[in-house]
Enzyme design. Structure first.
Site, PDB file in Angstrom:
ATOM      1  CG  HIS A 156      -1.340   0.950   1.283  1.00 47.49           C
ATOM      2  ND1 HIS A 156      -1.520   2.272   2.264  1.00 47.49           N
ATOM      3  CD2 HIS A 156      -3.060   1.190   0.774  1.00 47.49           C
ATOM      4  CE1 HIS A 156      -2.617   2.526   2.107  1.00 47.49           C
ATOM      5  NE2 HIS A 156      -3.361   2.247   1.207  1.00 47.49           N
ATOM      6  CG  HIS A 173      -3.293   9.206  -0.379  1.00 46.43           C
ATOM      7  ND1 HIS A 173      -4.523   9.737   0.929  1.00 46.43           N
ATOM      8  CD2 HIS A 173      -4.454   8.478  -0.271  1.00 46.43           C
ATOM      9  CE1 HIS A 173      -5.652   9.436   1.039  1.00 46.43           C
ATOM     10  NE2 HIS A 173      -5.174   8.401   0.134  1.00 46.43           N
TER      11      HIS A 173
END
Length: 258
Positions: free
Chosen positions: A18, A60
């Site tokens: 991740h 992100h």
């Protein structure tokens, strides 16, 4: 992430790093992704956002404040300005094109964070002939559909975390409804173990997904005991910030290297 028949994800049990492996707080950077690849990962999860002048970056947050030396929305800055901004004080923000072309055998699970990124992502994938090793993900089903249209339906996708997935998890929709997702080009359900305190990944959820020909990928799981529980439950993939822990668990179960 399609196999040679173009209709399923590869692998037996998939391990996703991740945002790479970032013990140094340099998430979504080339060093973080390289660490994950060096550990043996072949599936990387990442996020993309678009700059003011239309460059797709691996990043992100909507704003730069949390992890970089910059401030404000990344969408309000040009690529020239972004070049001077560093993650964790020292590491540049990579472009999606840079990451896509770094390896030709690494699979990318890409969360498209803004509308402008849909067409840019699709064009990069088409230009790199990389449709077989990418999966388009998004919390927004509209962005996901827009991406698939731009890619000419040649990219695998996962369902957004919206009504269909949640209602299925809560037991109101069975495998017959999930088949409709399959017909729309979705190959995986990517969900958290729980949502607002309610278990999502249950035996029935996994069973219904598999009956519909869909994989179940769970995010973000960092505890070894939870990884073990989910694998025992039959999930097909796990996303983690603790790439070192997941690599060990997968290795012990004979799923390593990927």
């Amino acid at each position: 992430m399609l196999n040679e028949r173009g209709n399923a994800l590869e692998g037996h049990k998939l391990a996703f790093a991740h945002r790479g492996f970032s013990p140094e707080d340099d998430e979504n950077t080339m060093p973080a992704f390289r660490r994950a690849v060096d550990l043996g990962f072949r599936y990387l999860e990442l996020d993309v956002r678009t700059s003011k002048d239309g460059v797709l970056y691996v990043f992100h947050d909507e704003t730069l404040d949390r992890v970089t030396s910059g401030k404000g929305p990344i969408s309000q800055l040009t690529s020239l300005q972004i070049a001077d901004i560093k993650v964790a004080g020292t590491v540049p923000i990579p472009t999606f094109e840079e990451l896509l072309n770094e390896w030709d055998d690494i699979h990318l699970n890409v969360d498209i964070k803004d509308a402008a990124g849909a067409e840019l992502f699709a064009q990069h994938v088409i230009d790199a002939k990389a449709n077989h090793r990418v999966l388009a993900a998004s919390f927004s089903d509209e962005r996901r559909r827009r991406t698939l249209r731009a890619a000419g339906e040649r990219v695998a996708s996962s369902s957004g975390m919206v009504t269909t997935v949640l209602s299925t998890a809560f037991g109101t929709v069975g495998a017959h409804r999930l088949l409709k997702l399959r017909e729309r080009g979705i190959v995986a359900l990517q969900v958290p173990p729980r949502y607002v305190g309610v278990p999502v990944v249950t035996p029935a959820f996994v069973r219904h997904a598999h009956e519909a020909g869909l994989q179940v990928h769970v995010w973000v799981v960092d505890e070894r005991t939870e990884m073990e529980r989910l694998l025992d439950l039959g999930v097909d993939g796990i996303m983690t910030d603790r790439a070192d822990v997941l690599a060990t668990v997968m290795d012990e179960r004979g799923y390593w290297p990927q």
